[in-house]
Design a protein around this motif. Structure first.
Motif, PDB file in Angstrom:
ATOM      1  N   LEU A   5      35.042  39.356  39.714  1.00  0.00           N
ATOM      2  CA  LEU A   5      35.927  40.521  39.735  1.00  0.00           C
ATOM      3  C   LEU A   5      36.335  40.881  41.160  1.00  0.00           C
ATOM      4  O   LEU A   5      37.495  41.208  41.423  1.00  0.00           O
ATOM      5  N   LYS A   6      35.378  40.823  42.086  1.00  0.00           N
ATOM      6  CA  LYS A   6      35.701  41.105  43.490  1.00  0.00           C
ATOM      7  C   LYS A   6      36.699  40.081  44.026  1.00  0.00           C
ATOM      8  O   LYS A   6      37.652  40.424  44.713  1.00  0.00           O
ATOM      9  N   ARG A   7      36.453  38.822  43.704  1.00  0.00           N
ATOM     10  CA  ARG A   7      37.337  37.745  44.162  1.00  0.00           C
ATOM     11  C   ARG A   7      38.741  37.946  43.608  1.00  0.00           C
ATOM     12  O   ARG A   7      39.737  37.803  44.325  1.00  0.00           O
ATOM     13  N   MET A   8      38.840  38.291  42.333  1.00  0.00           N
ATOM     14  CA  MET A   8      40.144  38.507  41.707  1.00  0.00           C
ATOM     15  C   MET A   8      40.873  39.685  42.336  1.00  0.00           C
ATOM     16  O   MET A   8      42.073  39.621  42.600  1.00  0.00           O
ATOM     17  N   GLN A  11      42.226  38.693  45.719  1.00  0.00           N
ATOM     18  CA  GLN A  11      43.377  37.804  45.567  1.00  0.00           C
ATOM     19  C   GLN A  11      44.631  38.595  45.216  1.00  0.00           C
ATOM     20  O   GLN A  11      45.696  38.367  45.778  1.00  0.00           O
ATOM     21  N   LEU A  12      44.518  39.550  44.306  1.00  0.00           N
ATOM     22  CA  LEU A  12      45.664  40.379  43.943  1.00  0.00           C
ATOM     23  C   LEU A  12      46.146  41.212  45.124  1.00  0.00           C
ATOM     24  O   LEU A  12      47.354  41.382  45.326  1.00  0.00           O
ATOM     25  N   ASP A  16      49.992  41.210  47.358  1.00  0.00           N
ATOM     26  CA  ASP A  16      50.720  42.484  47.307  1.00  0.00           C
ATOM     27  C   ASP A  16      50.891  43.001  45.879  1.00  0.00           C
ATOM     28  O   ASP A  16      51.943  43.513  45.490  1.00  0.00           O
ATOM     29  N   ARG A  17      49.839  42.878  45.086  1.00  0.00           N
ATOM     30  CA  ARG A  17      49.838  43.382  43.713  1.00  0.00           C
ATOM     31  C   ARG A  17      48.772  44.470  43.611  1.00  0.00           C
ATOM     32  O   ARG A  17      47.832  44.391  42.833  1.00  0.00           O
ATOM     33  N   ALA A  18      48.942  45.505  44.428  1.00  0.00           N
ATOM     34  CA  ALA A  18      47.954  46.579  44.547  1.00  0.00           C
ATOM     35  C   ALA A  18      47.729  47.319  43.234  1.00  0.00           C
ATOM     36  O   ALA A  18      46.601  47.720  42.926  1.00  0.00           O
ATOM     37  N   ALA A  22      44.081  47.676  41.518  1.00  0.00           N
ATOM     38  CA  ALA A  22      43.463  48.975  41.237  1.00  0.00           C
ATOM     39  C   ALA A  22      42.904  49.032  39.819  1.00  0.00           C
ATOM     40  O   ALA A  22      41.905  49.700  39.571  1.00  0.00           O
ATOM     41  N   GLU A  23      43.521  48.313  38.885  1.00  0.00           N
ATOM     42  CA  GLU A  23      43.038  48.296  37.512  1.00  0.00           C
ATOM     43  C   GLU A  23      41.695  47.582  37.374  1.00  0.00           C
ATOM     44  O   GLU A  23      40.945  47.832  36.438  1.00  0.00           O
ATOM     45  N   ILE A  24      41.399  46.702  38.309  1.00  0.00           N
ATOM     46  CA  ILE A  24      40.143  45.944  38.261  1.00  0.00           C
ATOM     47  C   ILE A  24      38.998  46.735  38.885  1.00  0.00           C
ATOM     48  O   ILE A  24      37.844  46.370  38.765  1.00  0.00           O
ATOM     49  N   ASP A  25      39.291  47.838  39.494  1.00  0.00           N
ATOM     50  CA  ASP A  25      38.278  48.639  40.188  1.00  0.00           C
ATOM     51  C   ASP A  25      37.553  49.577  39.218  1.00  0.00           C
ATOM     52  O   ASP A  25      37.506  50.774  39.426  1.00  0.00           O
ATOM     53  N   PHE A  26      36.963  49.030  38.163  1.00  0.00           N
ATOM     54  CA  PHE A  26      36.289  49.836  37.153  1.00  0.00           C
ATOM     55  C   PHE A  26      34.773  49.714  37.203  1.00  0.00           C
ATOM     56  O   PHE A  26      34.082  50.373  36.458  1.00  0.00           O
ATOM     57  N   PHE A  27      34.243  48.893  38.081  1.00  0.00           N
ATOM     58  CA  PHE A  27      32.794  48.701  38.152  1.00  0.00           C
ATOM     59  C   PHE A  27      32.236  49.445  39.364  1.00  0.00           C
ATOM     60  O   PHE A  27      32.961  49.715  40.314  1.00  0.00           O
TER      61      PHE A  27
END
Length: 96
Positions: A5-8, A11-12, A16-18, A22-27
């Protein structure tokens, strides 16, 4: 899973797909020890929270413990080495 998840997320952000990052920042704030130990210590000193340590690759709650003092982690590591378990295994620590 946290590593991926951190790696993904990184990469985003590079692409420039902020908004998607931000959607992956749930943990919760998570560090993999010993690799991220220095970053963990910096964050640990800034917070006054309870942390949870989880051995990577174990199940059924085995090896999980709560701590709010760095000496607890060091004592746990020494006890693990005294039992003859490898000290090179990774641990995941999270703040709640």
């Amino acid at each position: 899973m946290v590593k991926n998840l951190k790696r993904m997320r990184k990469q985003l952000e590079r692409e420039d797909r902020a908004a998607e990052a931000a959607e992956i920042d749930f943990f919760p704030v998570t560090f993999i020890l010993p690799n991220e130990y220095h970053m963990f210590v910096e964050d640990f000193k800034r917070s006054n929270a309870t942390w949870i340590a989880k051995p990577v690759g174990k199940a059924q709650g085995k090896g999980i413990f709560l701590f709010n003092d760095l000496k607890d982690v060091k004592e746990w590591k020494k006890a693990q080495e005294a039992r003859g378990q490898q000290s090179k295994k990774e641990e995941e620590v999270e703040v709640y």
